[in-house]
Design an enzyme around this catalytic site. Sequence first.
Site, PDB file in Angstrom:
ATOM      1  N   GLU A 175       0.835  -1.219   0.000  1.00 13.89           N
ATOM      2  CA  GLU A 175       0.000   0.000   0.000  1.00 13.89           C
ATOM      3  C   GLU A 175       0.866   1.265   0.000  1.00 13.89           C
ATOM      4  O   GLU A 175       1.703   1.431   0.890  1.00 13.89           O
ATOM      5  CB  GLU A 175      -0.898  -0.033   1.252  1.00 13.89           C
ATOM      6  CG  GLU A 175      -1.923   1.065   1.287  1.00 13.89           C
ATOM      7  CD  GLU A 175      -2.903   0.923   2.472  1.00 13.89           C
ATOM      8  OE1 GLU A 175      -3.199  -0.223   2.887  1.00 13.89           O
ATOM      9  OE2 GLU A 175      -3.344   1.959   2.971  1.00 13.89           O
TER      10      GLU A 175
ATOM     11  N   ASP B  67       4.553 -14.789  11.671  1.00 13.97           N
ATOM     12  CA  ASP B  67       3.227 -15.248  11.252  1.00 13.97           C
ATOM     13  C   ASP B  67       2.213 -14.118  11.466  1.00 13.97           C
ATOM     14  O   ASP B  67       1.749 -13.888  12.582  1.00 13.97           O
ATOM     15  CB  ASP B  67       2.875 -16.483  12.112  1.00 13.97           C
ATOM     16  CG  ASP B  67       1.513 -17.068  11.769  1.00 13.97           C
ATOM     17  OD1 ASP B  67       0.709 -16.393  11.090  1.00 13.97           O
ATOM     18  OD2 ASP B  67       1.254 -18.204  12.205  1.00 13.97           O
TER      19      ASP B  67
ATOM     20  N   HIS C 145      -2.476  11.326   0.464  1.00 18.28           N
ATOM     21  CA  HIS C 145      -2.330  10.350  -0.619  1.00 18.28           C
ATOM     22  C   HIS C 145      -2.048  11.060  -1.939  1.00 18.28           C
ATOM     23  O   HIS C 145      -1.195  10.642  -2.706  1.00 18.28           O
ATOM     24  CB  HIS C 145      -3.610   9.506  -0.738  1.00 18.28           C
ATOM     25  CG  HIS C 145      -3.705   8.472   0.336  1.00 18.28           C
ATOM     26  ND1 HIS C 145      -4.677   7.511   0.372  1.00 18.28           N
ATOM     27  CD2 HIS C 145      -2.946   8.233   1.419  1.00 18.28           C
ATOM     28  CE1 HIS C 145      -4.509   6.743   1.422  1.00 18.28           C
ATOM     29  NE2 HIS C 145      -3.471   7.168   2.075  1.00 18.28           N
TER      30      HIS C 145
END
Length: 434
Positions: A88, A288, A386
């Site tokens: 992302e 994990d 963004h």
Amino acid sequence: MSTSNTSKSSRLSGFYKQSLDERHDLIAAWADLNPDQIATLTGTKGLDLSTAIHMIENGIGIYGLPLGIATNFQVNGKDYLIPMVIEEPSVLAAVSNAARLIRAGGGFTTSSDDPVMIGQIQILDLNDLQFAEEQIWLHKANLLNLVNEISGSIVKHGGGARDLQVHKYPQTSVGPMLIVHLLYDTRDAMGANAINTAVEHLAPEIETITGGRVNLRILSNLTDQRKARAEVMIPADLLKTDELTGEQAVNQIIEAGIFAEVDPYRAATHNKGIMNGIDAVVIATGNDWRAIEAGAHAYAARNGRYSSLSKWWKDDSGNLRGSIELPLAVGTVGGATRVHPTAGVALKILGVTSARELAEVIAAVGLAQNLAAIRALATVGIQHGHMRMHARQMAIAAGAKDQQVEQVVARLIGDGVIRLERARLLVEELNKEV
Ligand code: MEV
């Protein structure tokens, strides 16, 4: 590009403007990496096909993801560069920026529990739960010894069985159920194999002493004995924007935090933002991430209502304070942490010496990521950053240098056309003006 005056400062302004070679040189110098280790980061070396397909079943290939470095982190006075694996955009820029603000307020203060895992043993077909529980307590020392006898290197490293807990469910649709928890310190391993081996080993003795029948024997991913915590302070002044005073920004960030505390719909997104940071480091270090996700969200719902993993408030001086606490069962030895070559290099860049230190750094990253998100949301809005990031990428790709970058970004955003061709034209224009 500038670094602060100590040779090991993670405060790097302009890392994003450097060429890939320059970034590699910097990381190599930071973590004393050899050319093979750099080649591991770039993918020239690293996880090879034959190792990859033997890590799982039915393997057919390798799936790549971007690996970046978050800068500016200072945790308990120590500087860190943080490897993060994430697809992302904006996450690395946002977290590095938040870490810069937090650094100005003294950096992160962290703590963690001993690395104690929980293994569960489910006992059924019991007539008398009280009697069965008493048997467990009567034989506790022997049960813990049984585990330690087979625990080999973990006991040698100071870990091993620590305690037992008993949970009783007198009325379930399959009858009364007694759950025994084995609390087991796995030291620097995440410890899934060790704890699963331990509970499988204990099961026959538990059947003998309780007279019941054991069904499941498996670790719990709600590793709430193995939590990490981080706390920060950000001076209010640093949070002011063109539209808001520092005090207003602090108040609005706190309002955003309270929204997530009271409302599960917001908490899910708020915590997703936290996990953007946490997962990225967990993946980079070969841990994990499904286990970490499961533990984090179960912990967020521990009071019967899903809520925020972080808290934000104001101190007496009007500065912003934040904290996070969550289960973080990560390891620095064992599992993919050592099988995956890139995870080994990521751990070297991080420079952590224990699983606890890794967990604390990860908690710090989660809190910084959260601050970045709610600060943007509570001030200029998330799209602003963004768009800026996108525009900056375009400007740099178009060849903008130094202050040209910001000039091109301003024009791209001002015109509302954030495209490479447009950025190229603007750079050409600026070059002609010189
Ligand atoms: C996006 O990946 C994460 C955010 O939605 C987190 C949040 O809303 O706090 C921005």
